[in-house]
Design a protein around this motif. Structure first.
Motif, PDB file in Angstrom:
ATOM      1  N   VAL A 260       0.844  -1.207   0.000  1.00 51.25           N
ATOM      2  CA  VAL A 260       0.000   0.000   0.000  1.00 51.25           C
ATOM      3  C   VAL A 260       0.872   1.248   0.000  1.00 51.25           C
ATOM      4  CG1 VAL A 260      -1.679   1.335   1.347  1.00 51.25           C
ATOM      5  CG2 VAL A 260      -1.970  -1.141   1.106  1.00 51.25           C
ATOM      6  N   ALA A 261       1.942   1.220   0.818  1.00 50.94           N
ATOM      7  CA  ALA A 261       2.838   2.383   0.901  1.00 50.94           C
ATOM      8  C   ALA A 261       3.483   2.662  -0.462  1.00 50.94           C
ATOM      9  CB  ALA A 261       3.914   2.140   1.961  1.00 50.94           C
ATOM     10  N   ARG A 262       3.970   1.604  -1.149  1.00 51.58           N
ATOM     11  CA  ARG A 262       4.583   1.798  -2.466  1.00 51.58           C
ATOM     12  C   ARG A 262       3.565   2.328  -3.468  1.00 51.58           C
ATOM     13  NH1 ARG A 262       7.493  -2.936  -1.146  1.00 51.58           N
ATOM     14  NH2 ARG A 262       5.856  -4.249  -2.049  1.00 51.58           N
TER      15      ARG A 262
ATOM     16  N   GLY B 135       4.972   4.222   7.766  1.00 51.03           N
ATOM     17  CA  GLY B 135       4.363   4.790   8.972  1.00 51.03           C
ATOM     18  C   GLY B 135       3.087   5.556   8.677  1.00 51.03           C
ATOM     19  N   THR B 136       3.023   6.166   7.488  1.00 48.06           N
ATOM     20  CA  THR B 136       1.814   6.903   7.104  1.00 48.06           C
ATOM     21  C   THR B 136       0.636   5.946   6.939  1.00 48.06           C
ATOM     22  OG1 THR B 136       3.152   8.564   5.981  1.00 48.06           O
ATOM     23  CG2 THR B 136       0.813   8.468   5.405  1.00 48.06           C
ATOM     24  N   VAL B 137       0.899   4.798   6.314  1.00 50.06           N
ATOM     25  CA  VAL B 137      -0.158   3.791   6.165  1.00 50.06           C
ATOM     26  C   VAL B 137      -0.642   3.334   7.541  1.00 50.06           C
ATOM     27  CG1 VAL B 137      -0.747   1.521   5.238  1.00 50.06           C
ATOM     28  CG2 VAL B 137       0.798   3.020   3.970  1.00 50.06           C
ATOM     29  N   SER B 138       0.297   3.144   8.459  1.00 44.92           N
ATOM     30  CA  SER B 138      -0.066   2.740   9.819  1.00 44.92           C
ATOM     31  C   SER B 138      -0.959   3.780  10.477  1.00 44.92           C
ATOM     32  CB  SER B 138       1.199   2.527  10.646  1.00 44.92           C
ATOM     33  OG  SER B 138       0.876   2.181  11.978  1.00 44.92           O
ATOM     34  N   HIS B 139      -0.626   5.070  10.282  1.00 46.51           N
ATOM     35  CA  HIS B 139      -1.449   6.137  10.847  1.00 46.51           C
ATOM     36  C   HIS B 139      -2.842   6.147  10.231  1.00 46.51           C
ATOM     37  CE1 HIS B 139       1.127   8.034  13.682  1.00 46.51           C
ATOM     38  NE2 HIS B 139       2.040   8.463  12.821  1.00 46.51           N
ATOM     39  N   VAL B 140      -2.933   5.908   8.934  1.00 44.65           N
ATOM     40  CA  VAL B 140      -4.248   5.883   8.272  1.00 44.65           C
ATOM     41  C   VAL B 140      -5.122   4.795   8.874  1.00 44.65           C
ATOM     42  CG1 VAL B 140      -5.425   5.382   6.094  1.00 44.65           C
ATOM     43  CG2 VAL B 140      -3.444   6.915   6.121  1.00 44.65           C
ATOM     44  N   LEU B 141      -4.503   3.658   9.165  1.00 39.51           N
ATOM     45  CA  LEU B 141      -5.261   2.530   9.700  1.00 39.51           C
ATOM     46  C   LEU B 141      -5.613   2.700  11.172  1.00 39.51           C
ATOM     47  CD1 LEU B 141      -3.256  -0.398   8.068  1.00 39.51           C
ATOM     48  CD2 LEU B 141      -5.549   0.362   7.440  1.00 39.51           C
TER      49      LEU B 141
ATOM     50  N   THR C 204      -3.618  13.173   1.843  1.00 36.59           N
ATOM     51  CA  THR C 204      -2.845  11.929   2.004  1.00 36.59           C
ATOM     52  C   THR C 204      -3.752  10.780   2.431  1.00 36.59           C
ATOM     53  OG1 THR C 204      -0.917  13.240   2.653  1.00 36.59           O
ATOM     54  CG2 THR C 204      -0.877  10.884   3.180  1.00 36.59           C
ATOM     55  N   LEU C 205      -4.686  11.102   3.313  1.00 42.23           N
ATOM     56  CA  LEU C 205      -5.636  10.092   3.783  1.00 42.23           C
ATOM     57  C   LEU C 205      -6.430   9.507   2.607  1.00 42.23           C
ATOM     58  CD1 LEU C 205      -6.793   8.836   6.456  1.00 42.23           C
ATOM     59  CD2 LEU C 205      -8.534  10.630   6.385  1.00 42.23           C
ATOM     60  N   GLU C 206      -6.892  10.395   1.729  1.00 45.13           N
ATOM     61  CA  GLU C 206      -7.665   9.961   0.564  1.00 45.13           C
ATOM     62  C   GLU C 206      -6.801   9.111  -0.371  1.00 45.13           C
ATOM     63  OE1 GLU C 206     -10.291  11.856  -3.131  1.00 45.13           O
ATOM     64  OE2 GLU C 206      -9.478  13.156  -1.545  1.00 45.13           O
ATOM     65  N   LYS C 207      -5.554   9.509  -0.574  1.00 39.38           N
ATOM     66  CA  LYS C 207      -4.645   8.790  -1.472  1.00 39.38           C
ATOM     67  C   LYS C 207      -4.364   7.371  -0.951  1.00 39.38           C
ATOM     68  CE  LYS C 207      -0.422  10.362  -1.778  1.00 39.38           C
ATOM     69  NZ  LYS C 207       0.759  11.151  -2.185  1.00 39.38           N
ATOM     70  N   VAL C 208      -4.104   7.253   0.359  1.00 42.46           N
ATOM     71  CA  VAL C 208      -3.805   5.947   0.943  1.00 42.46           C
ATOM     72  C   VAL C 208      -5.047   5.058   0.923  1.00 42.46           C
ATOM     73  CG1 VAL C 208      -3.117   4.736   3.051  1.00 42.46           C
ATOM     74  CG2 VAL C 208      -1.919   6.831   2.362  1.00 42.46           C
ATOM     75  N   ARG C 209      -6.193   5.626   1.242  1.00 40.12           N
ATOM     76  CA  ARG C 209      -7.416   4.823   1.222  1.00 40.12           C
ATOM     77  C   ARG C 209      -7.759   4.355  -0.186  1.00 40.12           C
ATOM     78  NH1 ARG C 209     -11.086   8.163   5.686  1.00 40.12           N
ATOM     79  NH2 ARG C 209     -10.296   6.999   7.518  1.00 40.12           N
ATOM     80  N   HIS C 210      -7.443   5.174  -1.192  1.00 42.17           N
ATOM     81  CA  HIS C 210      -7.652   4.766  -2.578  1.00 42.17           C
ATOM     82  C   HIS C 210      -6.756   3.570  -2.906  1.00 42.17           C
ATOM     83  CE1 HIS C 210      -8.295   4.959  -6.905  1.00 42.17           C
ATOM     84  NE2 HIS C 210      -6.976   4.939  -7.061  1.00 42.17           N
ATOM     85  N   SER C 211      -5.502   3.601  -2.450  1.00 45.51           N
ATOM     86  CA  SER C 211      -4.584   2.482  -2.686  1.00 45.51           C
ATOM     87  C   SER C 211      -5.059   1.218  -1.962  1.00 45.51           C
ATOM     88  CB  SER C 211      -3.176   2.852  -2.220  1.00 45.51           C
ATOM     89  OG  SER C 211      -2.639   3.887  -3.023  1.00 45.51           O
ATOM     90  N   ILE C 212      -5.581   1.394  -0.751  1.00 43.98           N
ATOM     91  CA  ILE C 212      -6.115   0.248   0.003  1.00 43.98           C
ATOM     92  C   ILE C 212      -7.251  -0.415  -0.773  1.00 43.98           C
ATOM     93  CG2 ILE C 212      -7.477  -0.360   2.050  1.00 43.98           C
ATOM     94  CD1 ILE C 212      -5.718   1.630   3.628  1.00 43.98           C
TER      95      ILE C 212
END
Length: 333
Positions: free
Chosen positions: A4-6, A13-19, A29-37
């Motif tokens: 997810v991070a890649r 650590g950002t992915v961990s914070h999102v979760l 950033t939250l939206e970008k990581v959730r889109h990748s998830i």
């Protein structure tokens, strides 16, 4: 999480914070990581996270019978209290099957939940508790376990039986019947004991008949109701305390079908539990409301206290009071 991070082009650590702490992450950033998830179909491994963190935010709740709204109320109260502490509840219905209680206890044990709430069949509680090496803390509801090193939250069933009989006596009934069973269930025997206490206080002016049933279902009530309807009017009780609302409902149904005594003109009927059947029936049933939601909240609070502060936790046995609710089935107006 590394995938997810890649994919999102962020640090692990950002992915961990999102979760775990989304409030700490910038909205873009939250939206970008959730889109990748979503894009990768990533699902966190709850057991792995619990092992890594040394704790879990999930409580398992094994309930004996979800067709009984009393236990639904318990689950609702448990969920409310758990959410206040940032935890979640997984609910399992054993459907009055003792072996299923043990299966779900083992399942929650394997899942390494933070703790377990157990509302078992009363005659089965100690057997379930003794047949496993439970990693999680356990709090028992609706019955008192033999193990003193466990918290328990119960309802005062003897008081409930007393209040039911006292209500009928105070409204002029002088020949009472208690209908319910089996007497191997402690709630049934406790309710019967409360009825006996109220009758004993009448110093002989009130008599009591006990009709034992094989269960606390509507069919048991209908069978007892047919027996009562067949009695001569001068031998028939004028007040009935049923061990459960479904039994009371069955009695009323039998009286209507047999064109027997009128409720409440000839005989008052009071149930126990305040199930939906109590207020939805053609003749609304007087009943004793169980403190289900409060029991769920209190039990969950005790469990979370034990999880959070095991060294300082003191095991408690709490007995909560039921509430008399008077409806059509016991009022002669």
């Amino acid at each position: 999480m590394e995938d997810v991070a890649r994919h999102a082009g962020v640090a692990l650590g950002t992915v961990s914070h999102v979760l775990n702490h989304p409030h700490k992450v910038a909205p873009a950033t939250l939206e970008k990581v959730r889109h990748s998830i979503d894009e990768l179909g990533f699902v966190p491994d709850r057991r792995a996270r619990a092992l890594a963190a040394g704790t879990s935010n999930v409580i398992g709740f094994v309930v004996v019978d979800l067709s009984n709204s009393f236990f639904l109320d318990m689950a609702r109260g448990a969920e409310q209290e758990a959410q206040r502490h940032g935890m979640n509840v997984l609910l399992a219905n054993s459907d009055v099957q003792p072996e299923k209680e043990l299966v779900y206890m083992h399942l929650f044990n394997e899942e390494r939940v933070a703790g377990i709430l157990l509302a078992p069949q009363p005659t089965n509680a100690d057997d379930v508790l003794q047949r496993g090496r439970w990693r999680s803390d356990v709090v028992v509801l609706n019955t008192v376990p033999g193990d003193p090193d466990l918290c328990a939250v119960t309802a005062n069933n003897e008081l409930g039986g007393y209040l039911a009989a006292r209500h009928l006596i105070d409204t002029g009934r002088r020949s009472l019947a208690f209908v319910g069973g089996p007497f191997s269930l402690s709630p049934v025997t406790d309710r019967h004991r409360g009825v006996e206490r109220a009758v004993a206080e009448s110093n002989g002016s009130v008599r009591l008949t006990t009709i034992k049933t094989s269960n606390v279902q509507a069919a048991d009530g209908r069978k007892a109701g047919r027996q009562l309807a067949a009695l001569p009017a001068n031998e028939r009780p004028d007040g009935i305390v049923a061990a459960a609302d479904l039994v009371a409902l069955g009695i009323v149904q039998a009286f209507l079908a047999e064109r027997g005594p009128r409720v409440p003109e000839d005989v008052s009927v009071i149930g126990y539990d305040n199930n939906r059947a109590a207020w939805d029936s053609e003749i609304s049933l007087s009943t004793l409301a169980q403190p289900g939601e409060e029991m769920g909240r209190v039990a969950t609070r005790l469990l979370i206290e034990e999880i959070s502060h095991p060294a300082n936790h003191e095991h408690q046995r709490l007995d909560l009071e039921p509430t008399l609710i008077v409806r059509q089935s016991s009022t002669r107006e």
